[in-house]
Design a protein around this motif. Structure first.
Motif, PDB file in Angstrom:
ATOM      1  N   GLU A 290       0.855  -1.187   0.000  1.00  0.00           N
ATOM      2  CA  GLU A 290       0.000   0.000   0.000  1.00  0.00           C
ATOM      3  C   GLU A 290       0.894   1.241   0.000  1.00  0.00           C
ATOM      4  OE1 GLU A 290      -3.717   1.724  -0.108  1.00  0.00           O
ATOM      5  OE2 GLU A 290      -3.536  -0.407   0.408  1.00  0.00           O
ATOM      6  N   PRO A 291       0.708   2.165  -0.947  1.00  0.00           N
ATOM      7  CA  PRO A 291       1.511   3.390  -0.920  1.00  0.00           C
ATOM      8  C   PRO A 291       1.037   4.337   0.190  1.00  0.00           C
ATOM      9  CG  PRO A 291       0.552   2.984  -3.105  1.00  0.00           C
ATOM     10  CD  PRO A 291      -0.148   2.091  -2.144  1.00  0.00           C
ATOM     11  N   VAL A 292       1.995   4.871   0.943  1.00  0.00           N
ATOM     12  CA  VAL A 292       1.713   5.925   1.924  1.00  0.00           C
ATOM     13  C   VAL A 292       2.605   7.102   1.540  1.00  0.00           C
ATOM     14  CG1 VAL A 292       1.712   6.599   4.353  1.00  0.00           C
ATOM     15  CG2 VAL A 292       1.141   4.231   3.706  1.00  0.00           C
ATOM     16  N   LEU A 293       2.027   8.094   0.887  1.00  0.00           N
ATOM     17  CA  LEU A 293       2.780   9.190   0.296  1.00  0.00           C
ATOM     18  C   LEU A 293       2.769  10.406   1.211  1.00  0.00           C
ATOM     19  CD1 LEU A 293       4.171  10.638  -2.150  1.00  0.00           C
ATOM     20  CD2 LEU A 293       1.854  11.224  -2.920  1.00  0.00           C
ATOM     21  N   ALA A 294       3.950  10.907   1.537  1.00  0.00           N
ATOM     22  CA  ALA A 294       4.054  12.163   2.283  1.00  0.00           C
ATOM     23  C   ALA A 294       4.200  13.319   1.304  1.00  0.00           C
ATOM     24  CB  ALA A 294       5.256  12.117   3.229  1.00  0.00           C
ATOM     25  N   VAL A 295       3.499  14.417   1.574  1.00  0.00           N
ATOM     26  CA  VAL A 295       3.579  15.603   0.724  1.00  0.00           C
ATOM     27  C   VAL A 295       4.219  16.745   1.518  1.00  0.00           C
ATOM     28  CG1 VAL A 295       1.641  14.940  -0.726  1.00  0.00           C
ATOM     29  CG2 VAL A 295       1.211  16.306   1.330  1.00  0.00           C
ATOM     30  N   TRP A 296       4.961  17.575   0.790  1.00  0.00           N
ATOM     31  CA  TRP A 296       5.659  18.696   1.432  1.00  0.00           C
ATOM     32  C   TRP A 296       4.643  19.735   1.891  1.00  0.00           C
ATOM     33  CZ3 TRP A 296       7.016  23.970   0.647  1.00  0.00           C
ATOM     34  CH2 TRP A 296       8.113  24.396   1.422  1.00  0.00           C
ATOM     35  N   ASN A 297       4.783  20.172   3.148  1.00  0.00           N
ATOM     36  CA  ASN A 297       3.732  21.001   3.742  1.00  0.00           C
ATOM     37  C   ASN A 297       4.208  22.382   4.182  1.00  0.00           C
ATOM     38  OD1 ASN A 297       5.267  20.491   6.002  1.00  0.00           O
ATOM     39  ND2 ASN A 297       3.578  19.764   7.276  1.00  0.00           N
ATOM     40  N   GLY A 298       5.310  22.836   3.597  1.00  0.00           N
ATOM     41  CA  GLY A 298       5.770  24.184   3.914  1.00  0.00           C
ATOM     42  C   GLY A 298       6.928  24.253   4.879  1.00  0.00           C
ATOM     43  N   LYS A 299       7.315  23.124   5.489  1.00  0.00           N
ATOM     44  CA  LYS A 299       8.399  23.147   6.476  1.00  0.00           C
ATOM     45  C   LYS A 299       9.677  22.580   5.872  1.00  0.00           C
ATOM     46  CE  LYS A 299       8.647  20.240  10.104  1.00  0.00           C
ATOM     47  NZ  LYS A 299       9.979  19.608  10.252  1.00  0.00           N
ATOM     48  N   SER A 300      10.715  23.394   5.809  1.00  0.00           N
ATOM     49  CA  SER A 300      12.061  22.929   5.508  1.00  0.00           C
ATOM     50  C   SER A 300      12.943  23.308   6.689  1.00  0.00           C
ATOM     51  CB  SER A 300      12.589  23.570   4.220  1.00  0.00           C
ATOM     52  OG  SER A 300      13.008  24.902   4.467  1.00  0.00           O
ATOM     53  N   TYR A 301      14.174  22.847   6.638  1.00  0.00           N
ATOM     54  CA  TYR A 301      15.095  23.209   7.706  1.00  0.00           C
ATOM     55  C   TYR A 301      15.570  24.653   7.558  1.00  0.00           C
ATOM     56  CZ  TYR A 301      15.141  18.411   9.245  1.00  0.00           C
ATOM     57  OH  TYR A 301      14.739  17.190   9.730  1.00  0.00           O
ATOM     58  N   GLY A 302      15.345  25.242   6.392  1.00  0.00           N
ATOM     59  CA  GLY A 302      15.778  26.614   6.159  1.00  0.00           C
ATOM     60  C   GLY A 302      14.668  27.633   6.214  1.00  0.00           C
ATOM     61  N   GLY A 303      13.432  27.199   6.472  1.00  0.00           N
ATOM     62  CA  GLY A 303      12.328  28.141   6.543  1.00  0.00           C
ATOM     63  C   GLY A 303      10.989  27.439   6.527  1.00  0.00           C
ATOM     64  N   ILE A 304       9.952  28.141   6.993  1.00  0.00           N
ATOM     65  CA  ILE A 304       8.597  27.597   7.051  1.00  0.00           C
ATOM     66  C   ILE A 304       7.655  28.596   6.399  1.00  0.00           C
ATOM     67  CG2 ILE A 304       6.711  26.850   8.567  1.00  0.00           C
ATOM     68  CD1 ILE A 304       8.795  25.963  10.587  1.00  0.00           C
ATOM     69  N   LEU A 305       6.796  28.098   5.508  1.00  0.00           N
ATOM     70  CA  LEU A 305       5.831  28.937   4.810  1.00  0.00           C
ATOM     71  C   LEU A 305       4.437  28.705   5.371  1.00  0.00           C
ATOM     72  CD1 LEU A 305       7.019  28.367   1.126  1.00  0.00           C
ATOM     73  CD2 LEU A 305       7.633  30.244   2.661  1.00  0.00           C
ATOM     74  N   VAL A 306       3.664  29.783   5.512  1.00  0.00           N
ATOM     75  CA  VAL A 306       2.302  29.684   6.028  1.00  0.00           C
ATOM     76  C   VAL A 306       1.382  30.554   5.185  1.00  0.00           C
ATOM     77  CG1 VAL A 306       3.067  29.206   8.388  1.00  0.00           C
ATOM     78  CG2 VAL A 306       2.678  31.573   7.665  1.00  0.00           C
ATOM     79  N   GLY A 307       0.060  30.319   5.326  1.00  0.00           N
ATOM     80  CA  GLY A 307      -0.943  31.183   4.731  1.00  0.00           C
ATOM     81  C   GLY A 307      -0.819  31.333   3.227  1.00  0.00           C
ATOM     82  N   SER A 308      -0.850  32.580   2.763  1.00  0.00           N
ATOM     83  CA  SER A 308      -0.788  32.846   1.324  1.00  0.00           C
ATOM     84  C   SER A 308       0.550  32.435   0.726  1.00  0.00           C
ATOM     85  CB  SER A 308      -1.056  34.326   1.051  1.00  0.00           C
ATOM     86  OG  SER A 308      -0.089  35.142   1.706  1.00  0.00           O
ATOM     87  N   ASP A 309       1.624  32.465   1.536  1.00  0.00           N
ATOM     88  CA  ASP A 309       2.929  32.022   1.033  1.00  0.00           C
ATOM     89  C   ASP A 309       2.945  30.514   0.775  1.00  0.00           C
ATOM     90  OD1 ASP A 309       3.992  34.583   1.133  1.00  0.00           O
ATOM     91  OD2 ASP A 309       4.737  34.342   3.179  1.00  0.00           O
ATOM     92  N   LEU A 310       2.137  29.788   1.526  1.00  0.00           N
ATOM     93  CA  LEU A 310       2.068  28.334   1.358  1.00  0.00           C
ATOM     94  C   LEU A 310       1.162  27.936   0.189  1.00  0.00           C
ATOM     95  CD1 LEU A 310       2.702  25.447   2.375  1.00  0.00           C
ATOM     96  CD2 LEU A 310       0.805  25.699   4.000  1.00  0.00           C
ATOM     97  N   GLN A 311       0.215  28.783  -0.177  1.00  0.00           N
ATOM     98  CA  GLN A 311      -0.825  28.391  -1.135  1.00  0.00           C
ATOM     99  C   GLN A 311      -0.282  27.862  -2.460  1.00  0.00           C
ATOM    100  OE1 GLN A 311      -4.057  28.014  -0.412  1.00  0.00           O
ATOM    101  NE2 GLN A 311      -4.154  27.039  -2.436  1.00  0.00           N
ATOM    102  N   PRO A 312       0.778  28.463  -3.051  1.00  0.00           N
ATOM    103  CA  PRO A 312       1.287  27.868  -4.307  1.00  0.00           C
ATOM    104  C   PRO A 312       1.743  26.426  -4.139  1.00  0.00           C
ATOM    105  CG  PRO A 312       2.158  30.087  -3.991  1.00  0.00           C
ATOM    106  CD  PRO A 312       1.471  29.712  -2.718  1.00  0.00           C
ATOM    107  N   TYR A 313       2.205  26.082  -2.950  1.00  0.00           N
ATOM    108  CA  TYR A 313       2.676  24.719  -2.712  1.00  0.00           C
ATOM    109  C   TYR A 313       1.502  23.781  -2.429  1.00  0.00           C
ATOM    110  CZ  TYR A 313       7.095  27.155  -2.595  1.00  0.00           C
ATOM    111  OH  TYR A 313       8.171  27.932  -2.940  1.00  0.00           O
ATOM    112  N   VAL A 314       0.400  24.341  -1.888  1.00  0.00           N
ATOM    113  CA  VAL A 314      -0.829  23.557  -1.783  1.00  0.00           C
ATOM    114  C   VAL A 314      -1.346  23.248  -3.184  1.00  0.00           C
ATOM    115  CG1 VAL A 314      -3.190  23.489  -0.887  1.00  0.00           C
ATOM    116  CG2 VAL A 314      -1.384  24.625   0.440  1.00  0.00           C
TER     117      VAL A 314
END
Length: 513
Positions: A310-334
């Motif tokens: 069974e595939p269990v796929l993790a998707v990138w959610n805005g958190k890297s070790y060099g920065g975290i994106l939230v709100g409108s900054d995260l939307q392109p990645y959503v």
């Protein structure tokens, strides 16, 4: 409870059982009547073990993918990463070799290997690649492909040779006709006899007398042994068949820390891991060496299909070790997550489903589990995770209500005040032997309405500063106790995966049990 207590208790129980057996035998002898035992077993009740309880988790670390289970055997073949240099290469004959950034192979593979031939050269010359601390040579058929540019018409010889011994285990010639106008792709298959060890190299040789004082360029040289299920760009068959034998029920991928990226730009980006390898740029990984991403999104899913996982796929959610994106900054990645899901699940006439079909998969992939991020209770992710989780959850469920969403933590302070129903919770831990034994009853009182995936767990022997890199019986015993604890709570523990799954011993950074 400590391991020493468990051991002492086990010994005491064994002695007690011996005593009881002796007393029973004595009583039976005195009364001349046989002892009887009645055992009633209930057919119903208890905890049904989840069919997905024991799976595997994979991320590119310790060269478990590049140089590990992925079939391609040559290191640094695309000069990927920020500073690859000539790692794994050396010259054969009177030539100079260099990384040539002025002759990129493609928009993704931004340089090639230039071989500069001495003016008076008359012999076979070229280059060698030593792989990942050696090239495994088996009694098998190998497949090689490479790109070539330069004015040359003649024989190119591909060899597998013992580095120290000089023994030639394979030698195969092809005819090449190349020019400086563009790179030309060549492909060959050849048989090898087995080497007694891994101290081997790959060589590409050409006739130096045809290009004295001139140079030739070579790009993205690939060497594959037999692959699992004969997949192009597939897994090493020898390693994958061993893994298949343990019958893992699921694969959680692509990480792990390697999903997140040391910087936002170096995160695992799904659309940079699909299509021809010549179009995959690779990146700097979280584990201090370049990733080729030749083991990409589709390759993971073929792996799942071929092993029945069974595939269990993790998707990138805005958190890297060099920065975290939230709100409108995260939307392109959503939006990018939704594009990824259309690539996986959409019909073949949709924008991204059409790309999937062009890459060899007409029907949608059977992906039912999506994890939002990785370890958001660590490395600064906790405070913003409730909002990031909700933003991504709402987008996915609105379009794909059948998907099971997994939160990347069980920490209530890192989750929405009222988590949506039907989600799962991922928990990771690596502990010393006694600490892992202490988790035996950890899940006894966990709410049964909040199913758990233990996406990473293991015992670590930390008796040395950087860990001990060989099996440790005390760790193995503690892991067995821990697994019994999961089994007895299998109504709430739906999935678990010991990690790390694989390590290349020559590149190990993480101790195993």
């Amino acid at each position: 409870m400590k391991l020493s207590q468990i051991w002492n208790g086990a010994v005491a129980l064994f002695m007690l059982q011996l005593l009881q057996t002796a007393l029973s035998a004595s009583d039976a002898s005195d009364s001349q009547s046989p002892a009887s035992v009645v055992l009633n077993v209930q057919k119903d009740g208890g905890n049904d073990t989840s069919p997905l309880l024991y799976g595997i988790m994979f991320e590119e670390m310790d060269h478990s993918g590049d140089g590990g289970i992925h079939g391609q055997l040559l290191q640094n073949n695309g000069f990927q990463g920020s500073n690859p240099g000539l790692t794994a290469y050396w010259a054969i004959g009177d030539v100079d070799i260099l990384q040539d950034e002025a002759s990129p192979l493609s928009s993704a593979i931004r340089s090639s290997l230039q071989v500069q031939v001495a003016p008076e050269e008359t012999e076979l010359v070229g280059f060698a690649n030593g792989g990942y601390q050696g090239v495994p040579v088996m009694n098998a058929t190998y497949r090689c492909e490479f790109w070539m540019k330069g004015e040359y018409s003649g024989r190119v010889t591909l060899q597998l040779v013992g580095t120290s011994s000089g023994t030639v285990f394979a030698s195969h010639g092809i005819t090449a006709n190349s020019t400086w106008r563009r790179f030309t792709r060549y492909e060959a298959a050849f048989n090898a006899t087995a080497s007694p060890d891994g101290d081997n190299e790959f060589r590409l040789l050409f006739d130096g007398s045809k290009v004295p004082g001139m140079s030739l360029n070579f790009g993205l040289v690939q060497l594959f042994p037999p692959t699992y299920h004969d997949r192009a760009n597939g897994l090493r068959n020898d390693l994958a068949t061993v893994l298949e034998a343990i019958k893992p029920s699921f694969l959680r991928f692509p990480g792990g820390n390697n999903l997140e990226g040391l910087e936002i730009e170096s995160r695992w980006a799904w659309n940079r891991t699909i299509g021809p390898v010549v179009d995959r740029p690779g990146r700097d990984s979280d584990w201090f060496y370049p990733n080729t991403d030749a083991l990409g999104l589709d390759e993971y899913l073929w792996w799942c299909e071929d092993m029945g996982m069974e595939p269990v796929l993790a998707v990138w959610n805005g958190k890297s070790y060099g920065g975290i994106l939230v709100g409108s900054d995260l939307q392109p990645y959503v939006d990018d997550i939704m594009n990824e899901l259309e690539y996986l699940l959409g019909p073949s006439n949709s924008t991204y489903g059409r790309m999937r079909a062009a890459n060899g998969r007409e029907e949608p992939w059977p992906v039912r589990y999506i994890e939002i991020g990785n370890e958001d209770d660590y490395t600064g992710g906790c405070e913003s995770y409730p909002d990031r989780f909700t933003q991504i959850y709402d987008a996915i469920i609105r379009e794909y209500p059948h998907i099971v969403i997994i939160a990347s933590t069980i920490d209530k302070t890192c989750l929405p005040l009222t988590p949506p129903p039907g989600i799962m919770y991922d928990h990771h831990y690596y502990r010393k032997p006694d600490e892992l034994v202490d988790t035996f009853n950890e899940w006894d009182n966990w709410p049964r309405s909040e199913p758990i995936i233990v996406g990473e767990w293991g015992c670590r022997n930390t008796t040395e500063e950087r860990g001990v890199y060989w099996s440790f019986v005390q760790c193995s015993c503690s892991e067995a106790v821990h697994m019994i604890g999961m089994e007895r709570n299998a109504d709430v523990i739906k999935m678990s995966a010991y990690t790390p799954l694989l390590q290349h011993f020559g590149f190990t950074q993480w101790s195993v049990s």
